[in-house]
Every structure is written in structure tokens, then in C-alpha cells.
Scaffold this motif. Structure first.
Motif, PDB file in Angstrom:
ATOM      1  N   ALA A  52       0.826  -1.204   0.000  1.00  0.00           N
ATOM      2  CA  ALA A  52       0.000   0.000   0.000  1.00  0.00           C
ATOM      3  C   ALA A  52       0.870   1.268   0.000  1.00  0.00           C
ATOM      4  O   ALA A  52       1.926   1.308   0.623  1.00  0.00           O
ATOM      5  N   GLU A  53       0.411   2.274  -0.718  1.00  0.00           N
ATOM      6  CA  GLU A  53       1.030   3.603  -0.709  1.00  0.00           C
ATOM      7  C   GLU A  53       0.015   4.568  -0.107  1.00  0.00           C
ATOM      8  O   GLU A  53      -0.891   5.025  -0.806  1.00  0.00           O
ATOM      9  N   PRO A  54       0.131   4.887   1.177  1.00  0.00           N
ATOM     10  CA  PRO A  54      -0.917   5.688   1.843  1.00  0.00           C
ATOM     11  C   PRO A  54      -1.227   7.001   1.156  1.00  0.00           C
ATOM     12  O   PRO A  54      -2.395   7.382   1.050  1.00  0.00           O
ATOM     13  N   VAL A  55      -0.209   7.721   0.685  1.00  0.00           N
ATOM     14  CA  VAL A  55      -0.457   9.021   0.060  1.00  0.00           C
ATOM     15  C   VAL A  55      -1.102   8.833  -1.311  1.00  0.00           C
ATOM     16  O   VAL A  55      -2.139   9.430  -1.620  1.00  0.00           O
ATOM     17  N   TYR A  56      -0.518   8.006  -2.145  1.00  0.00           N
ATOM     18  CA  TYR A  56      -1.051   7.789  -3.492  1.00  0.00           C
ATOM     19  C   TYR A  56      -2.457   7.190  -3.438  1.00  0.00           C
ATOM     20  O   TYR A  56      -3.350   7.604  -4.189  1.00  0.00           O
ATOM     21  N   ASP A  57      -2.665   6.228  -2.552  1.00  0.00           N
ATOM     22  CA  ASP A  57      -3.973   5.572  -2.448  1.00  0.00           C
ATOM     23  C   ASP A  57      -5.061   6.542  -2.010  1.00  0.00           C
ATOM     24  O   ASP A  57      -6.244   6.316  -2.282  1.00  0.00           O
ATOM     25  N   ALA A  58      -4.687   7.606  -1.323  1.00  0.00           N
ATOM     26  CA  ALA A  58      -5.679   8.588  -0.875  1.00  0.00           C
ATOM     27  C   ALA A  58      -6.351   9.282  -2.042  1.00  0.00           C
ATOM     28  O   ALA A  58      -7.449   9.841  -1.897  1.00  0.00           O
ATOM     29  N   PHE A  59      -5.730   9.233  -3.219  1.00  0.00           N
ATOM     30  CA  PHE A  59      -6.256   9.931  -4.390  1.00  0.00           C
ATOM     31  C   PHE A  59      -6.781   8.948  -5.438  1.00  0.00           C
ATOM     32  O   PHE A  59      -6.788   9.252  -6.635  1.00  0.00           O
ATOM     33  N   TYR A  60      -7.239   7.799  -4.987  1.00  0.00           N
ATOM     34  CA  TYR A  60      -7.795   6.790  -5.885  1.00  0.00           C
ATOM     35  C   TYR A  60      -8.910   7.372  -6.756  1.00  0.00           C
ATOM     36  O   TYR A  60      -8.961   7.148  -7.972  1.00  0.00           O
ATOM     37  N   ALA A  61      -9.805   8.157  -6.157  1.00  0.00           N
ATOM     38  CA  ALA A  61     -10.963   8.679  -6.881  1.00  0.00           C
ATOM     39  C   ALA A  61     -10.607   9.779  -7.867  1.00  0.00           C
ATOM     40  O   ALA A  61     -11.457  10.191  -8.659  1.00  0.00           O
ATOM     41  N   LEU A  62      -9.366  10.240  -7.857  1.00  0.00           N
ATOM     42  CA  LEU A  62      -8.956  11.268  -8.815  1.00  0.00           C
ATOM     43  C   LEU A  62      -9.067  10.754 -10.247  1.00  0.00           C
ATOM     44  O   LEU A  62      -9.256  11.525 -11.180  1.00  0.00           O
TER      45      LEU A  62
END
Length: 245
Positions: A52-62
Motif C-alpha cells: 500500500a502507498e498511503p499518500v497515493y492511495d488517498a487519491f484513488y478517486a482522482l
């Protein structure tokens, strides 16, 4: 008309067009809504993954919000080619370069404001569902990613605006850009390897990684995306100058 008056007129045009205003609002609603749905259901289980990449995964809906940003850029320009509206605009502002620059500036500014608001909101909403796995804005790369995500959405809107000026059809631009970003970009990435890092979406989204890997870094990737948008806008300017209204 001076530049300030033209900017004001373009602002009035965009806010009065229901489809344009709706697509801009959709950038926020779609991104935040899908973020809330995804993180509320599978957020914690995905956060526990080893890769998991916490920062990158936070923008999945982008990935979905950028479709609305592209739609906003396309509809903002395509409205000029409906019912002879461009002839009216040029009658009021004969300087085509000024008219085009004002429209691009308003489109870019609105997309940037909404994009930055969207990215910060989506980040905070998503983390609120993660409990012990949540990260904050103090996480290295988090603020950079939020700001970069907003800039990326604005660049995608400008890319669509430039291409719409060239093709004179929002439908044509959406038919090209959306499949390209959702399908072609990934296929090219699997085949072309490092060369695919220079595609606008893949380059621009490097800013979302805490530790970007590959040919481009965070800001250099965003710069490549900006170059694509600038090229599209330049092509649109040339097209507007050379063609009849």
C-alpha cells in the motif's frame, strides 16, 4: 474591450452555462463521493496490504474526478461552437488572441480552485474512515500531493480546452481523451515501458506518490503534463487564428 472586461465576460459565460457549471461541480462531488464510498467499504482492508502507498492511495478517486475536469474544459469551449456563438464573441472581442487567452485563463483558474479544494477534501474525507491506518497532512508528500492533484486537474481541463478549440467539438474530444486515459494509457504503459511515463496522465500523477519511481520525479512529471496542456492550448490558438468563425 480591455483584458479585465474580457475576463469578466468569460466568467459570466461559464457560470451561466448549466452544463459547464455542472461538470465543474462534478469534479468535487464525484471525487469526494467515490472516495467516501471506497474508503468506507474497503479502505481499512486495502490499507493493511504490504504494498500500500498511503499518500497515493488517498487519491484513488482522482481517476474519476479527472473525467469531470476534462468534461469541464471541453464544454467550456465547445459552447462557443453552438448556434454561432463564436461569431458573437468575436464581434464583441475582435482580438482573437485576447478572447482565447481570457477563456483559457478563466477555465484554468476555476479548475485550479475547484481542483485544490477537491484534493484536500477528498484526502481528509478518505482518512476519516481509516482509523489507525489514517495519515495526516503532516505525512511527507501529503501536502505536495494535494496541491499537485489540484494543479493536475486544472491541467487536464486546459488540455481538453485546447483540443476542443482545434476539433471544434466537445464530443470528439471526450471520445478521444477519456478512452485514452482510462484504457490506452495503461496498454501503452505495458508495451512501451518508460516511454509511457511521458504521457500526460501518467506524468502528471507522479506528483501523487510519496516516493515517485520511474523516469520522472514529482514536479518534473507535473511539468511534462503542463507541457502537454501548453501544446494543446498553442494548437488551439493557432486554429482559432487561422479558421473562420
Amino acid at each position: 474591450m480591455n483584458a479585465t472586461a474580457v475576463l469578466h465576460s468569460e466568467w459570466i459565460k461559464l457560470k451561466s452555462l448549466r452544463g459547464t457549471a455542472g461538470s465543474l461541480l462534478a469534479v468535487l462531488l464525484v471525487t469526494v463521493g467515490i472516495t467516501a464510498l471506497a474508503f468506507a467499504t474497503i479502505g481499512r482492508s486495502e490499507a493493511d496490504n504490504a504494498g500500500a502507498e498511503p499518500v497515493y492511495d488517498a487519491f484513488y478517486a482522482l481517476n474519476f474526478g479527472q473525467i469531470a475536469a476534462i468534461t469541464f474544459g471541453a464544454t467550456a469551449v465547445s459552447s462557443e461552437y453552438v448556434g454561432g456563438a463564436l461569431r458573437v464573441s468575436l464581434a464583441a472581442v475582435p482580438r482573437r488572441g485576447l478572447l482565447y487567452a481570457a477563456k483559457a485563463a478563466v477555465v484554468g483558474a476555476l479548475a485550479l480552485v475547484v481542483g485544490v479544494a477537491t484534493s484536500f477534501t477528498a484526502f481528509l474525507v478518505g482518512q476519516s474512515f481509516l482509523g489507525p491506518y489514517a495519515i495526516g497532512l503532516d505525512r511527507p508528500g501529503a501536502v505536495r500531493a494535494c496541491l499537485g492533484a489540484g494543479i493536475y486537474l486544472a491541467l487536464m481541463a486546459l488540455l481538453a480546452a485546447g483540443l476542443t478549440t482545434v476539433l471544434r467539438s466537445g464530443v470528439a474530444v471526450l471520445s478521444i481523451l477519456i478512452p485514452f486515459i482510462l484504457i490506452v494509457s495503461f496498454v501503452v504503459g505495458d508495451v512501451a515501458g518508460g516511454a509511457a511515463d511521458f504521457l500526460p496522465d501518467r506524468a502528471g500523477q507522479q506528483i501523487l506518490h510519496e516516493h515517485p519511481a520511474g523516469t520522472l520525479g514529482a514536479w518534473s512529471g507535473l511539468a511534462v503534463c503542463a507541457a502537454w496542456a501548453a501544446a494543446a492550448l498553442l494548437a488551439g490558438w493557432w486554429s482559432l487564428r487561422r479558421r473562420d468563425a
